[in-house]
Design an enzyme around this catalytic site. Structure first.
Site, PDB file in Angstrom:
ATOM      1  N   GLY A 146       0.897  -1.193   0.111  1.00  0.00           N
ATOM      2  CA  GLY A 146      -0.068   0.215   0.030  1.00  0.00           C
ATOM      3  C   GLY A 146       0.705   1.301  -0.200  1.00  0.00           C
ATOM      4  N   CYS A 147       0.188   2.357  -0.168  1.00  0.00           N
ATOM      5  CA  CYS A 147       0.902   3.658  -0.238  1.00  0.00           C
ATOM      6  C   CYS A 147       1.563   3.931   1.094  1.00  0.00           C
ATOM      7  CB  CYS A 147       0.003   4.653  -1.020  1.00  0.00           C
ATOM      8  SG  CYS A 147      -1.534   4.871  -0.081  1.00  0.00           S
ATOM      9  N   PHE A 148       0.652   4.188   2.039  1.00  0.00           N
ATOM     10  CA  PHE A 148       1.144   4.489   3.346  1.00  0.00           C
ATOM     11  C   PHE A 148       2.198   3.705   3.837  1.00  0.00           C
ATOM     12  CE2 PHE A 148      -3.169   6.832   4.193  1.00  0.00           C
ATOM     13  CZ  PHE A 148      -2.361   7.947   4.361  1.00  0.00           C
TER      14      PHE A 148
END
Length: 343
Positions: A146-148
């Site tokens: 994921g991005c985070f």
């Protein structure tokens, strides 16, 4: 040259895959799938792609003939389709969360759906590309982070690996642009709700929290929990993750900077800033870079790490292509050498 297909072709992640893959010398985009836009020319949905002749197609996993399929879909889709593709020796790179978590009960808790079968989860390779264990001749399923987690784990990895922090002291304060919510309509991303506003959300229940914890727990060989608070800011792209940790030994600013510099010396997409220089989201916009700034408060023996990425590139499609390059043994940079867009 390999042929690829993209599932979820009308979303932001897919559009970034298309933008980047059209410059990849070893890739031909053969299929773009979208169940809501079947037979529609892609240029009608995205006029900026009017130079492309692709049409959206219906996905029939039994008729696909290509080498790799990217799933740029919401969660709860790829887990039902990927296994049949893999059985036909088609590699899968999944940008959703369906194969990221190894514990099915944790997936159920945070995603609200039943998880993929345990057998499939065990076959998935969760790949932060800089620290990947992808095997060129054997990996068939990649769970793209994921991005985070991407922004955060690149900043935390050296600290945990060097065992220089108290693992029960990790606080993550992260901000994201609105494109991270995708193209679907929702009240909190309406212009009048988002503009001139700044909000924390999903505190204690964000899907990326267990993903971060799973990675660093495996790295440290102990169960680690973090405090993670995501925020939505009124910008289109970007993630800025500020990580606060307590050091368990005396470390200077220069010493910690040297550790990060050594860890990422041979990693082309991670740029460690000079001491006193802290990155901004605009400085990686449209690129696959992760920029990291470091500060040590020597009096309190705590450290602050600031990490920025473009959530749609390094946080999604760019890293997916980086993982594709690793799967095929190509240069990690292939198709990803774009300079950030500035201003």
């Amino acid at each position: 040259m390999i042929d690829v297909g993209i599932v979820g072709g009308s979303g932001y992640g897919a559009i970034e895959l298309i933008r980047l893959l059209t410059h990849h010398q070893y890739v031909n985009i053969k299929y773009i799938f979208s169940h809501s836009k079947i037979d529609e020319p892609i240029k009608e949905t995205f006029p900026h792609l009017s130079h492309l002749t692709h049409q959206y197609e219906a996905l029939n996993s039994e008729q696909i003939d290509c080498d790799v399929v990217f799933f740029a879909t919401p969660s709860n889709i790829s887990k039902g389709l990927a296994p049949s593709l893999i059985e036909r020796n088609i590699k899968v790179i999944d940008l959703s969360g369906d194969f990221r978590l190894g514990d099915r009960s944790v997936y159920k808790q945070f995603y609200g759906e039943s998880a993929a079968p345990q057998e499939q989860l065990e076959k998935a390779n969760y790949s932060i590309a800089e620290w990947s264990n992808i095997e060129q001749n054997h990996t068939q399923l990649v769970a793209n982070p994921g991005c985070f987690p991407t922004a955060t784990l690149l900043a935390i990895h050296p600290l945990v690996d060097q065992q220089i922090i108290n693992n029960d002291s990790i606080i993550i304060d992260a901000k994201t642009g609105v494109s991270g919510a995708g193209r679907s309509l929702a009240q909190h991303v309406h212009y009048s709700e988002m503009n001139e506003n700044f909000s924390a959300y999903a505190i204690g229940k964000h899907k990326h929290k267990p993903e971060i914890e799973q990675y660093i727990s495996k790295l440290a060989n102990e169960n680690i929990k973090v405090v993670f608070t995501p925020h939505l800011v009124p910008m289109t792209r970007g993630i800025l993750s500020t990580i606060y940790v307590k050091l368990n030994q005396h470390v200077t600013n220069e010493g910690l900077h040297a550790i990060f510099t050594e860890y990422y010396d041979d990693k082309p997409f991670v740029r460690i800033r000079d001491l006193g220089n802290y990155p901004k989201t605009k400085e990686v916009y449209g690129s696959n870079f992760c920029d990291i700034g470091i500060y040590v408060d020597e009096e309190s023996q705590s450290a602050i790490i600031v990490s920025v990425i473009d959530n749609l590139v390094k946080g999604a499609s760019g890293q997916a292509i980086q993982n594709l390059n690793l799967m095929y043994g190509w240069n990690e940079n292939t198709g990803l050498t774009q300079t950030p867009v500035y201003p």
